[in-house]
Design a protein around this motif. Structure first.
Motif, PDB file in Angstrom:
ATOM      1  N   ARG A  33     -45.059 -33.680  41.098  1.00  0.00           N
ATOM      2  CA  ARG A  33     -45.450 -33.682  39.690  1.00  0.00           C
ATOM      3  C   ARG A  33     -44.492 -34.611  38.958  1.00  0.00           C
ATOM      4  N   SER A  34     -44.749 -34.837  37.679  1.00  0.00           N
ATOM      5  CA  SER A  34     -43.871 -35.740  36.927  1.00  0.00           C
ATOM      6  C   SER A  34     -42.552 -35.037  36.597  1.00  0.00           C
ATOM      7  N   ARG A  35     -41.558 -35.824  36.301  1.00  0.00           N
ATOM      8  CA  ARG A  35     -40.267 -35.267  35.902  1.00  0.00           C
ATOM      9  C   ARG A  35     -40.421 -34.361  34.683  1.00  0.00           C
ATOM     10  N   GLU A  36     -41.272 -34.796  33.748  1.00  0.00           N
ATOM     11  CA  GLU A  36     -41.499 -34.014  32.525  1.00  0.00           C
ATOM     12  C   GLU A  36     -42.084 -32.652  32.880  1.00  0.00           C
ATOM     13  N   SER A  37     -42.998 -32.655  33.839  1.00  0.00           N
ATOM     14  CA  SER A  37     -43.618 -31.406  34.272  1.00  0.00           C
ATOM     15  C   SER A  37     -42.583 -30.483  34.917  1.00  0.00           C
ATOM     16  N   TYR A  38     -41.795 -31.033  35.824  1.00  0.00           N
ATOM     17  CA  TYR A  38     -40.747 -30.221  36.465  1.00  0.00           C
ATOM     18  C   TYR A  38     -39.813 -29.633  35.407  1.00  0.00           C
TER      19      TYR A  38
ATOM     20  N   LEU B 165     -41.562 -26.802  33.431  1.00  0.00           N
ATOM     21  CA  LEU B 165     -41.692 -25.587  34.249  1.00  0.00           C
ATOM     22  C   LEU B 165     -40.335 -24.892  34.384  1.00  0.00           C
ATOM     23  N   TYR B 166     -39.302 -25.690  34.493  1.00  0.00           N
ATOM     24  CA  TYR B 166     -37.946 -25.130  34.577  1.00  0.00           C
ATOM     25  C   TYR B 166     -37.598 -24.433  33.260  1.00  0.00           C
ATOM     26  N   ASP B 167     -37.905 -25.112  32.167  1.00  0.00           N
ATOM     27  CA  ASP B 167     -37.609 -24.539  30.851  1.00  0.00           C
ATOM     28  C   ASP B 167     -38.410 -23.257  30.616  1.00  0.00           C
ATOM     29  N   ALA B 168     -39.596 -23.180  31.242  1.00  0.00           N
ATOM     30  CA  ALA B 168     -40.431 -21.982  31.086  1.00  0.00           C
ATOM     31  C   ALA B 168     -39.923 -20.824  31.948  1.00  0.00           C
ATOM     32  N   GLY B 169     -39.004 -21.108  32.868  1.00  0.00           N
ATOM     33  CA  GLY B 169     -38.416 -20.003  33.617  1.00  0.00           C
ATOM     34  C   GLY B 169     -38.458 -20.107  35.126  1.00  0.00           C
ATOM     35  N   ALA B 170     -39.004 -21.202  35.675  1.00  0.00           N
ATOM     36  CA  ALA B 170     -38.968 -21.361  37.137  1.00  0.00           C
ATOM     37  C   ALA B 170     -37.539 -21.662  37.571  1.00  0.00           C
ATOM     38  N   ASN B 171     -37.158 -21.133  38.730  1.00  0.00           N
ATOM     39  CA  ASN B 171     -35.775 -21.292  39.191  1.00  0.00           C
ATOM     40  C   ASN B 171     -35.630 -22.177  40.421  1.00  0.00           C
ATOM     41  N   ARG B 172     -36.678 -22.155  41.243  1.00  0.00           N
ATOM     42  CA  ARG B 172     -36.554 -22.828  42.553  1.00  0.00           C
ATOM     43  C   ARG B 172     -37.807 -23.645  42.809  1.00  0.00           C
ATOM     44  N   TYR B 173     -37.667 -24.705  43.599  1.00  0.00           N
ATOM     45  CA  TYR B 173     -38.836 -25.537  43.925  1.00  0.00           C
ATOM     46  C   TYR B 173     -38.747 -25.972  45.376  1.00  0.00           C
ATOM     47  N   LEU B 174     -39.821 -25.719  46.099  1.00  0.00           N
ATOM     48  CA  LEU B 174     -39.884 -26.138  47.504  1.00  0.00           C
ATOM     49  C   LEU B 174     -40.797 -27.351  47.613  1.00  0.00           C
ATOM     50  N   LEU B 175     -40.265 -28.420  48.157  1.00  0.00           N
ATOM     51  CA  LEU B 175     -41.062 -29.638  48.363  1.00  0.00           C
ATOM     52  C   LEU B 175     -40.556 -30.281  49.648  1.00  0.00           C
TER      53      LEU B 175
ATOM     54  N   ARG C  85     -41.780 -39.158  46.868  1.00  0.00           N
ATOM     55  CA  ARG C  85     -41.442 -37.806  47.323  1.00  0.00           C
ATOM     56  C   ARG C  85     -39.937 -37.561  47.203  1.00  0.00           C
ATOM     57  N   ILE C  86     -39.159 -38.546  47.637  1.00  0.00           N
ATOM     58  CA  ILE C  86     -37.695 -38.409  47.586  1.00  0.00           C
ATOM     59  C   ILE C  86     -37.226 -38.358  46.125  1.00  0.00           C
ATOM     60  N   ASP C  87     -37.838 -39.212  45.279  1.00  0.00           N
ATOM     61  CA  ASP C  87     -37.480 -39.207  43.850  1.00  0.00           C
ATOM     62  C   ASP C  87     -37.747 -37.832  43.240  1.00  0.00           C
ATOM     63  N   CYS C  88     -38.877 -37.218  43.623  1.00  0.00           N
ATOM     64  CA  CYS C  88     -39.190 -35.874  43.102  1.00  0.00           C
ATOM     65  C   CYS C  88     -38.077 -34.893  43.456  1.00  0.00           C
ATOM     66  N   LEU C  89     -37.629 -34.930  44.702  1.00  0.00           N
ATOM     67  CA  LEU C  89     -36.574 -34.005  45.130  1.00  0.00           C
ATOM     68  C   LEU C  89     -35.288 -34.230  44.334  1.00  0.00           C
ATOM     69  N   MET C  90     -34.956 -35.485  44.123  1.00  0.00           N
ATOM     70  CA  MET C  90     -33.735 -35.804  43.361  1.00  0.00           C
ATOM     71  C   MET C  90     -33.866 -35.282  41.923  1.00  0.00           C
ATOM     72  N   GLN C  91     -35.058 -35.495  41.345  1.00  0.00           N
ATOM     73  CA  GLN C  91     -35.264 -35.041  39.959  1.00  0.00           C
ATOM     74  C   GLN C  91     -35.160 -33.516  39.861  1.00  0.00           C
TER      75      GLN C  91
ATOM     76  N   LYS D  11     -33.494 -31.541  41.677  1.00  0.00           N
ATOM     77  CA  LYS D  11     -32.090 -31.159  41.807  1.00  0.00           C
ATOM     78  C   LYS D  11     -31.344 -31.424  40.497  1.00  0.00           C
ATOM     79  N   GLU D  12     -31.585 -32.597  39.916  1.00  0.00           N
ATOM     80  CA  GLU D  12     -30.916 -32.955  38.656  1.00  0.00           C
ATOM     81  C   GLU D  12     -31.252 -31.969  37.546  1.00  0.00           C
ATOM     82  N   ILE D  13     -32.512 -31.542  37.504  1.00  0.00           N
ATOM     83  CA  ILE D  13     -32.945 -30.630  36.443  1.00  0.00           C
ATOM     84  C   ILE D  13     -32.226 -29.289  36.563  1.00  0.00           C
ATOM     85  N   GLY D  14     -31.878 -28.921  37.778  1.00  0.00           N
ATOM     86  CA  GLY D  14     -31.133 -27.678  37.952  1.00  0.00           C
ATOM     87  C   GLY D  14     -31.819 -26.646  38.829  1.00  0.00           C
TER      88      GLY D  14
END
Ligand code: 5AD
Ligand code: FES
Length: 344
Positions: free
Chosen positions: A140-145, A148-158, A181-187, A189-192
């Motif tokens: 998904r886009s960085r904005e989407s991630y 979703l994080y701001d809405a309360g998601a804590n973990r993401y599996l990709l 795909r790699i950029d998504c994983l980095m993003q 992680k950066e988001i938290g």
């Protein structure tokens, strides 16, 4: 110093050491590897195995990964999508069964726009404030991630699927990009997010060299979770005539990953249980420490058909949970349903 001690003490492995471990038929050496990995898991997590409730939201997918039964070109795949209410009911059921982690997984289904998904995650967060929310919904886009994080998601599996761009290109259609795909994983992680990557073992064209890159990638990303399971040949996909990945190789890689990364959350996957009746037990004994029983509504279970002969498709949530808990206890491990956070 033995190879196994060297990996354990340096948290590093060379290509030649990997080749040696994956090709040896010396049963004593294999047992040494397994025991050392399990000892590391015991040292960090004790005899606990974290149990996560898996909710499969949708079998629609816009992607066309060559290995996957849910690829968009598979006209035999049965498509379903849980309603928002069904998703909350699955969480309710999971909560009553004791789960404090929900894994919401699905194909890349365009229906789940941010406009729909973000409020849904916020509602789950509000209803279950003490639960971890894990998402596994693809790229998904960085904005989407972020939303979703701001809405309360804590973990993401990709899963990264392979750390070799050339190999990735042979497993995916040209429109899918390894770099993205790699950029998504980095993003993520950066988001938290606590992030999980992973790959299939024995996917077509995989070599010791590509596996070595996977391990290097894991060392570099330092994910909280790593999901690996054998490739399972699946009908009506381009890889339907390729052989399954090997259970034994998967177990050795689980052990290596545990030694390289002692704190990692490492599931004994359903794919491992699909290719061997005691696959998940063997996975735990090789150093894994997570299992994921299925909480999805029973009438859709069999339609989340990523690969052939998937287990856990006929059981009610409570039955699947009881089954996996019994399996863990039988080998001396204690199933734990709490959040099961990564231990720093
Ligand atoms: N065999 C094993 N694992 C598979 N996956 C997809 N198709 C298969 C298959 N045929 C895995 C991929 C994907 C995850 C959801 O399931 O690694 O990321
Ligand atoms: Fe799901 Fe056994 S773990 S039925």
């Amino acid at each position: 110093m033995s190879v196994v001690e060297n990996i354990r003490d340096t948290h590093d492995i060379s290509l030649e050491e990997l080749r040696q471990i994956l090709t040896t038929d010396d049963s004593e050496a294999i047992e040494t590897l397994r025991a050392a990995a399990r000892e590391e898991a015991d040292r960090v997590y004790g005899k606990s195995v974290f149990v996560r409730g898996l909710i499969e939201l949708s079998s629609f997918c816009r992607n066309d990964c060559l290995y996957c039964g849910l690829r968009r070109s598979n006209d035999q795949a049965v498509r379903y999508r849980l309603s928002e209410e069904q998703i909350y009911q699955c969480c309710e059921k999971g909560y009553r069964l004791g789960f404090r982690t929900f894994v919401l997984q699905g194909g890349e289904d365009g229906w789940f726009t941010d406009e729909r998904l973000v409020p849904m995650v916020a509602n789950i967060r509000r209803r279950f404030p003490n639960c971890a929310i894990t998402l596994s919904l693809g790229e998904r886009s960085r904005e989407s991630y972020q939303a979703l994080y701001d809405a309360g998601a804590n973990r993401y599996l990709l899963r990264h699927e392979t750390a070799d761009a050339g190999h990735y290109a042979r497993l995916h259609p040209a429109e899918m990009s390894w770099q993205h795909r790699i950029d998504c994983l980095m993003q993520l992680k950066e988001i938290g997010y606590q992030v999980g990557c992973g790959f299939m073992v024995g996917s077509p064209y995989q070599t010791v060299e590509t596996l070595f890159k996977d391990l290097q990638f894991i060392r570099q990303l330092q994910p909280h979770m790593v999901g690996i399971g054998p490739f399972v040949s699946t009908h009506n996909t381009p890889f339907e005539n390729y052989p399954n990945g090997k259970v034994e190789t998967t177990l050795r890689l689980l052990s290596i990953i545990r030694l390289l990364h002692p704190h990692v959350l490492l599931p004994a996957t359903t794919a491992l249980g699909t290719l061997h009746p005691q696959g998940r037990e063997k996975g735990i004994l090789a150093g894994a420490n997570v299992v994921m029983p299925n909480l999805s509504p029973i009438d859709h279970r069999k339609d989340y058909a990523i690969y052939d002969n998937k287990i856990c498709t006929g059981e009610e949530a409570a039955e699947c949970q009881a089954c996996i808990e019994h399996r863990m206890r039988r080998i001396g491990y204690e199933p734990v349903v709490d959040r099961g956070d990564y231990k720093e």
